[in-house]
Design an enzyme around this catalytic site. Structure first.
Site, PDB file in Angstrom:
ATOM      1  N   ASN A   1       0.828  -1.204   0.000  1.00  0.00           N
ATOM      2  CA  ASN A   1       0.000   0.000   0.000  1.00  0.00           C
ATOM      3  C   ASN A   1       0.864   1.257   0.000  1.00  0.00           C
ATOM      4  O   ASN A   1       1.947   1.268   0.568  1.00  0.00           O
ATOM      5  CB  ASN A   1      -0.924   0.004   1.223  1.00  0.00           C
TER       6      ASN A   1
ATOM      7  N   ASP B   1      -0.601   4.395   0.809  1.00  0.00           N
ATOM      8  CA  ASP B   1      -1.407   5.456   1.395  1.00  0.00           C
ATOM      9  C   ASP B   1      -0.903   6.041   2.712  1.00  0.00           C
ATOM     10  O   ASP B   1      -1.409   7.046   3.184  1.00  0.00           O
ATOM     11  CB  ASP B   1      -2.841   4.937   1.592  1.00  0.00           C
TER      12      ASP B   1
ATOM     13  N   HIS C   1       5.770  -0.554  -2.922  1.00  0.00           N
ATOM     14  CA  HIS C   1       5.291   0.223  -4.071  1.00  0.00           C
ATOM     15  C   HIS C   1       5.450   1.725  -3.895  1.00  0.00           C
ATOM     16  O   HIS C   1       4.841   2.504  -4.619  1.00  0.00           O
ATOM     17  CB  HIS C   1       3.828  -0.142  -4.370  1.00  0.00           C
TER      18      HIS C   1
ATOM     19  N   GLY D   1      -4.932  -9.156   3.759  1.00  0.00           N
ATOM     20  CA  GLY D   1      -5.607  -8.297   2.785  1.00  0.00           C
ATOM     21  C   GLY D   1      -4.945  -8.254   1.420  1.00  0.00           C
ATOM     22  O   GLY D   1      -4.998  -7.242   0.732  1.00  0.00           O
TER      23      GLY D   1
ATOM     24  N   SER E   1      -3.927 -10.935  -2.128  1.00  0.00           N
ATOM     25  CA  SER E   1      -4.041 -12.273  -2.699  1.00  0.00           C
ATOM     26  C   SER E   1      -2.656 -12.890  -2.877  1.00  0.00           C
ATOM     27  O   SER E   1      -2.532 -14.075  -3.136  1.00  0.00           O
ATOM     28  CB  SER E   1      -4.770 -12.210  -4.039  1.00  0.00           C
TER      29      SER E   1
END
Ligand SMILES: [Zn+2]
Length: 272
Positions: free
Chosen positions: A107, A109, A124, A212, A214
């Protein structure tokens, strides 16, 4: 989930000396961060994922910045959920007890950091960092709008009248170079140092939590086999079964915010 599975998990958690946690979009979705994938993946008339690419940047950097300006605006209004907080508490408690804890997130954020996560590998990149295309320097930038020219822009409404931003209106480094979002776009390589830090955290861990996500995409897909190599136990916390479910020793089905707080709560003596 059966009490037995939960108790077995908690006893493994108590015994663990090295823990790695891999989180993905599912954790943030519970905080209201849009994933921009699948059915809800449109921004204006664009497939949002196509804007997260070097090609889109080449075509129109202003449009890409509008998209990221919108994402930053959205993220600004989101708060960490009980799942983020439970992981941050586990990290603090585990660290205090002398354990090794590595949180690896896909994530961008910043919600893990907001919840208090300390040792974080952001595979990322970050929505809140920008990178200069001339000198390469990476800087924190929490400005919304990203530059004054972007005030009121970035609306996902397809009826929004598009205007092209000039190079001068884009964010600039103190060296004069144009800055881009410091995130890994589709088709780009992950940073070697992040990959190495993630692998070091996973290799030889006693317990790997997959939360959370896959975990089907590289490099996440490699973490489960890497952890297994030294006999780590794997726990999955997801709203639905994933590609790694069959490899997991523990599977807890549900949202992170719903499952993690009680799952990671240990015996009162060890609780924070
Ligand atoms: Zn620069």
């Amino acid at each position: 989930m059966s009490a037995t599975s939960r108790e077995r998990f908690q006893s493994s958690l108590r015994r663990a000396r090295k823990i790695a946690v891999l989180t993905g979009a599912g954790v943030s979705a519970e905080s209201g961060i849009p994933t921009f994938r699948g059915a809800g993946g449109l921004w204006r008339r664009y497939q949002a994922t196509s804007l997260a690419s070097p090609e889109a940047w080449q075509r129109d950097p202003g449009l890409v910045w509008e998209f990221y300006n919108h994402r930053r605006e959205r993220a600004l209004g989101c708060r960490p959920n009980p799942g983020h907080h439970a992981l941050a508490r586990l990290e603090a408690r585990f660290r205090e007890a002398g354990g090794v804890f590595t949180l690896i997130t896909q994530n961008i954020d910043g919600l893990h950091e907001q919840a208090g996560a300390r040792d974080l590998v952001r595979l990322h990149g970050s929505l809140w960092q920008v990178r200069c295309l001339s000198c390469g320097s990476v800087t924190e930038n929490r400005g919304v709008p990203i530059t004054p020219a972007f005030a009121g822009s970035g609306s996902p409404d397809p009826e929004t009248r598009a205007r092209r931003f000039t190079a001068a209106e884009l964010p600039h480094c103190s060296c004069g170079g144009v800055q881009r979002p410091h995130v890994v776009w589709f088709g780009e390589a992950l940073k070697e140092s992040d990959l190495a830090a993630a692998a070091a955290g996973v290799d030889g861990c006693d317990l790997l939590l997959v939360v959370g996500t896959s975990a089907v995409v590289y490099p996440a897909a490699g973490f489960v086999p890497l952890a297994k190599r030294h006999g780590a136990l794997i726990a999955e916390i997801n709203v639905e079964p994933s590609a790694v479910t069959s490899l997991c020793d523990f599977v807890f089905t549900g949202g992170a915010g719903e499952i993690l707080p009680s799952l990671l709560d240990l015996a009162p003596a060890l609780a924070p």
